[in-house]
Scaffold this active site. Structure first.
Site, PDB file in Angstrom:
ATOM      1  N   LYS A  10       0.830  -1.215   0.000  1.00 43.89           N
ATOM      2  CA  LYS A  10       0.000   0.000   0.000  1.00 43.89           C
ATOM      3  C   LYS A  10       0.865   1.267   0.000  1.00 43.89           C
ATOM      4  O   LYS A  10       0.578   2.214  -0.709  1.00 43.89           O
ATOM      5  CB  LYS A  10      -0.919   0.041   1.234  1.00 43.89           C
ATOM      6  CG  LYS A  10      -1.919  -1.098   1.301  1.00 43.89           C
ATOM      7  CD  LYS A  10      -2.916  -0.896   2.435  1.00 43.89           C
ATOM      8  CE  LYS A  10      -2.292  -0.888   3.822  1.00 43.89           C
ATOM      9  NZ  LYS A  10      -1.653  -2.168   4.224  1.00 43.89           N
ATOM     10  N   ARG A  89      -8.944   1.036   9.689  1.00 44.63           N
ATOM     11  CA  ARG A  89      -8.528  -0.347   9.868  1.00 44.63           C
ATOM     12  C   ARG A  89      -9.562  -1.138  10.656  1.00 44.63           C
ATOM     13  O   ARG A  89      -9.382  -2.333  10.865  1.00 44.63           O
ATOM     14  CB  ARG A  89      -7.229  -0.381  10.651  1.00 44.63           C
ATOM     15  CG  ARG A  89      -5.997  -0.585   9.774  1.00 44.63           C
ATOM     16  CD  ARG A  89      -4.832  -0.480  10.707  1.00 44.63           C
ATOM     17  NE  ARG A  89      -3.653  -1.162  10.293  1.00 44.63           N
ATOM     18  CZ  ARG A  89      -2.635  -0.580   9.683  1.00 44.63           C
ATOM     19  NH1 ARG A  89      -2.706   0.665   9.314  1.00 44.63           N
ATOM     20  NH2 ARG A  89      -1.545  -1.261   9.406  1.00 44.63           N
ATOM     21  N   ARG A 128      11.301  -5.498   3.486  1.00 49.45           N
ATOM     22  CA  ARG A 128      10.963  -4.073   3.351  1.00 49.45           C
ATOM     23  C   ARG A 128      11.980  -3.193   4.062  1.00 49.45           C
ATOM     24  O   ARG A 128      12.418  -3.491   5.163  1.00 49.45           O
ATOM     25  CB  ARG A 128       9.572  -3.844   3.937  1.00 49.45           C
ATOM     26  CG  ARG A 128       9.193  -2.381   4.012  1.00 49.45           C
ATOM     27  CD  ARG A 128       7.737  -2.195   4.034  1.00 49.45           C
ATOM     28  NE  ARG A 128       7.150  -2.540   5.315  1.00 49.45           N
ATOM     29  CZ  ARG A 128       5.848  -2.419   5.559  1.00 49.45           C
ATOM     30  NH1 ARG A 128       5.039  -2.006   4.598  1.00 49.45           N
ATOM     31  NH2 ARG A 128       5.352  -2.739   6.731  1.00 49.45           N
ATOM     32  N   ARG A 161      11.619  -1.516   9.796  1.00 46.75           N
ATOM     33  CA  ARG A 161      10.660  -1.159  10.838  1.00 46.75           C
ATOM     34  C   ARG A 161      10.660  -2.204  11.948  1.00 46.75           C
ATOM     35  O   ARG A 161      10.705  -3.400  11.682  1.00 46.75           O
ATOM     36  CB  ARG A 161       9.256  -1.068  10.228  1.00 46.75           C
ATOM     37  CG  ARG A 161       9.029   0.214   9.492  1.00 46.75           C
ATOM     38  CD  ARG A 161       7.756   0.198   8.700  1.00 46.75           C
ATOM     39  NE  ARG A 161       6.594  -0.319   9.412  1.00 46.75           N
ATOM     40  CZ  ARG A 161       5.361  -0.252   8.934  1.00 46.75           C
ATOM     41  NH1 ARG A 161       5.129   0.315   7.763  1.00 46.75           N
ATOM     42  NH2 ARG A 161       4.354  -0.745   9.613  1.00 46.75           N
ATOM     43  N   ARG A 172       0.220  -8.550  13.754  1.00 50.74           N
ATOM     44  CA  ARG A 172      -0.387  -7.621  12.779  1.00 50.74           C
ATOM     45  C   ARG A 172      -1.304  -8.356  11.812  1.00 50.74           C
ATOM     46  O   ARG A 172      -2.362  -7.846  11.437  1.00 50.74           O
ATOM     47  CB  ARG A 172       0.716  -6.887  11.994  1.00 50.74           C
ATOM     48  CG  ARG A 172       1.405  -5.840  12.838  1.00 50.74           C
ATOM     49  CD  ARG A 172       2.701  -5.421  12.234  1.00 50.74           C
ATOM     50  NE  ARG A 172       2.539  -4.598  11.062  1.00 50.74           N
ATOM     51  CZ  ARG A 172       3.489  -4.425  10.151  1.00 50.74           C
ATOM     52  NH1 ARG A 172       4.649  -5.029  10.256  1.00 50.74           N
ATOM     53  NH2 ARG A 172       3.280  -3.646   9.127  1.00 50.74           N
TER      54      ARG A 172
HETATM   55  P1  AMP Z   1       1.159   0.846   8.896  1.00 51.05           P
HETATM   56  O1  AMP Z   1       2.352   1.680   8.626  1.00 51.05           O
HETATM   57  O2  AMP Z   1      -0.073   1.341   8.198  1.00 51.05           O
HETATM   58  O3  AMP Z   1       1.402  -0.624   8.692  1.00 51.05           O
HETATM   59  O4  AMP Z   1       0.856   1.020  10.463  1.00 51.05           O
HETATM   60  C1  AMP Z   1       1.791   0.642  11.460  1.00 51.05           C
HETATM   61  C2  AMP Z   1       1.114   0.451  12.798  1.00 51.05           C
HETATM   62  O5  AMP Z   1       0.508   1.684  13.232  1.00 51.05           O
HETATM   63  C3  AMP Z   1      -0.023  -0.567  12.819  1.00 51.05           C
HETATM   64  O6  AMP Z   1       0.447  -1.904  12.970  1.00 51.05           O
HETATM   65  C4  AMP Z   1      -0.819  -0.099  14.031  1.00 51.05           C
HETATM   66  O7  AMP Z   1      -0.173  -0.443  15.242  1.00 51.05           O
HETATM   67  C5  AMP Z   1      -0.732   1.421  13.887  1.00 51.05           C
HETATM   68  N1  AMP Z   1      -1.836   1.942  13.036  1.00 51.05           N
HETATM   69  C6  AMP Z   1      -1.690   2.605  11.855  1.00 51.05           C
HETATM   70  N2  AMP Z   1      -2.884   2.962  11.355  1.00 51.05           N
HETATM   71  C7  AMP Z   1      -3.812   2.521  12.235  1.00 51.05           C
HETATM   72  C8  AMP Z   1      -5.234   2.580  12.257  1.00 51.05           C
HETATM   73  N3  AMP Z   1      -5.924   3.163  11.276  1.00 51.05           N
HETATM   74  N4  AMP Z   1      -5.881   2.003  13.317  1.00 51.05           N
HETATM   75  C9  AMP Z   1      -5.189   1.422  14.307  1.00 51.05           C
HETATM   76  N5  AMP Z   1      -3.849   1.320  14.345  1.00 51.05           N
HETATM   77  C10 AMP Z   1      -3.151   1.868  13.309  1.00 51.05           C
END
Ligand code: AMP
Length: 219
Positions: A10, A89, A128, A161, A172
């Site tokens: 994404k 999410r 990644r 990360r 996750r």
């Molecule tokens: P991402 O970079 O989108 O994979 O997000 C990394 C982490 O941030 C996720 O595993 C969650 O812990 C937190 N996170 C990001 N966006 C959300 C969301 N919309 N709702 C809840 N947690 C989020």
């Protein structure tokens, strides 16, 4: 809006789409990572707690995420449009977003849902590498930077990360299955869902995405 499992690509597609469409990129994950890089004294208690959830690979509570998005409502009014990446999410977040958009007279054009078999998702996550400065995303095999470990765009040192480590990845994926997959039905019922296979290289997936967006038919 981009939907799909963590690691499906994404972030990479968001980068391509935003540069093509001149849209504003709103990634809640990037907001949390930026908070992590900030001084400890600049962190509110809610944000510090959010970072603990993130480290473990768990979802951050809806209220915290929604407060952060509400603070950035101007992003949704950007002239070039906006692209939501990693938000919503959960169904509760999607409902709150719907209210926020309605209140501001803004409509969603499409919800792109990327699909990929689990073992490929895990391979993408483990390879990644992310730029801490400009947020560009690379992959050691599929999208290597020109110079190993260095961002092509801004020259910063790439990093892996913390939540891309195996123990967080499992959590996750569970959170994704339980909380985020139901969003496909939520948006399908609103006629917005566009399902796109996410196999192949980033450019190929981008072409597929643009074709589906131009075509505009729900799937
Ligand atoms: P991402 O970079 O989108 O994979 O997000 C990394 C982490 O941030 C996720 O595993 C969650 O812990 C937190 N996170 C990001 N966006 C959300 C969301 N919309 N709702 C809840 N947690 C989020």
């Amino acid at each position: 809006m981009l939907l799909g499992a963590p690691g499906v690509g994404k972030g990479t597609q968001a980068e391509f789409l935003c540069s093509k469409l001149k849209a504003c990129h709103l990634s809640t994950g990037d907001i949390f990572r930026a908070a992590k890089a900030a001084n400890a004294c600049a962190l509110t208690p809610a944000l510090s707690a959010a970072l603990q959830f993130m480290r473990r690979g768990e979802l951050v509570p809806d209220e915290t995420v929604l407060a952060l998005v509400a603070e950035r409502v101007n992003c949704l009014k950007c002239e070039g449009g906006f692209l939501l990446d990693g938000f919503p999410r959960t169904v509760a977040e999607a409902e709150a977003l719907e209210t926020l958009l309605k209140r501001n007279g803004i409509q969603l054009d499409a919800v792109v849902s990327y699909g990929l078999p689990l073992e490929q998702v895990v391979a993408r996550l483990s390879g990644r590498r992310t730029c801490p400065q400009c947020k560009a995303v690379f992959h050691v095999q599929a999208r290597p930077p020109k110079v190993e470990g260095i961002c092509d765009h801004c020259g910063a040192k790439l990093f892996q990360r913390e939540d891309d480590r195996p123990e967080s990845v499992r959590v996750r994926m569970e959170a994704y299955e339980t909380s985020t997959v139901p969003l496909t039905d939520f948006y399908r019922s609103r006629g917005l869902l566009r399902s796109i296979p996410a196999d192949g290289g980033p450019e190929e997936i981008f072409e597929r995405t643009m074709k589906v967006l131009r075509n505009g038919k729900p799937v």
